[in-house]
Design an enzyme around this catalytic site. Sequence first.
Site, PDB file in Angstrom:
ATOM      1  CG  ASP A   1     -22.393  37.712  13.500  1.00 35.80           C
ATOM      2  OD1 ASP A   1     -21.910  39.158  12.687  1.00 35.80           O
ATOM      3  OD2 ASP A   1     -22.098  37.589  14.051  1.00 35.80           O
TER       4      ASP A   1
ATOM      5  CG  HIS B   1     -19.506  30.236  12.142  1.00 38.09           C
ATOM      6  ND1 HIS B   1     -19.060  30.462  10.662  1.00 38.09           N
ATOM      7  CD2 HIS B   1     -19.469  31.293  12.477  1.00 38.09           C
ATOM      8  CE1 HIS B   1     -19.209  31.232  10.332  1.00 38.09           C
ATOM      9  NE2 HIS B   1     -19.426  32.269  12.020  1.00 38.09           N
TER      10      HIS B   1
END
Length: 280
Positions: free
Chosen positions: A83, A182
Amino acid sequence: MPLVRTGDLVTEARAQGTGLAAFNVITLEHAEAIAAGAERAGRPAVLQISENAVKFHGGLTAIAAATAAVARASRAPLALHLDHVESAELLRLAHTEGFGSVMFDASKLEYGENVKATAEAVRWGRQRGIWIEAELGKVGGKDGEPPLDAHAPGVRTDPAEAAAYVADTSVDALAVAVGSSHAMTERTASLDHTLIAALRDAVPVPLVLHGSSGVPDTEIRAAVTAGMTKINVGTALNTAFTGAVRDFLTTDPHTVDPRKYLTRAREAMTTTVTEFLNLL
């Protein structure tokens, strides 16, 4: 069971109109908790290792091998994903380390350079059977980045630009900015579901929601209904982990055996994984 490809799990979830959860792995306990939670829920899941986690471990090989071993030992269908990869060197390690998919992150580049770098990553991935996810828009909150208002003008992904980007890069999935961020520790994010539906209609590939730890259950359900497929979860596991360790050591500050509090941390993360999977 053998590792499953992320692309296969995403395709199945999209066809069924459900969401596929992808959980970040930082420690071995994270991987074990994700596998255990998937087994409890009877659902597939993705175990993903970020470039920041690779830096933390001083390399990819050890954490990748441990995560893959946990996944293969599980009864749940699990995939391995790399990722937020910005490094071309790390991208190329994905193939040798057994990853079936990579999120190649060129979102910090200017649009034209983003397209060029991502298209090259996709060409590389196609030759090796590796599914490539990319990002368009600005999903803030990552380590080392300045704070970003998820609702600021110009932050969210534009559907017309997304259509052109997917056509020019041939990516397999697109992470989009629709109101999440995030590293949120409170679930207060409000998503733009009209935009999600417009993006779903604009591009032929599955949509990915980053920063899902900060999104309430009702918002996640609505996002999946509107067109989101892959749902990334990271900070929620860290919150569960750290909270369990903190509670244990507050109650028993003289404990020195890490197995005692890591057991609690792993169980707390397993519960969190199970809850997200049941939600989807």
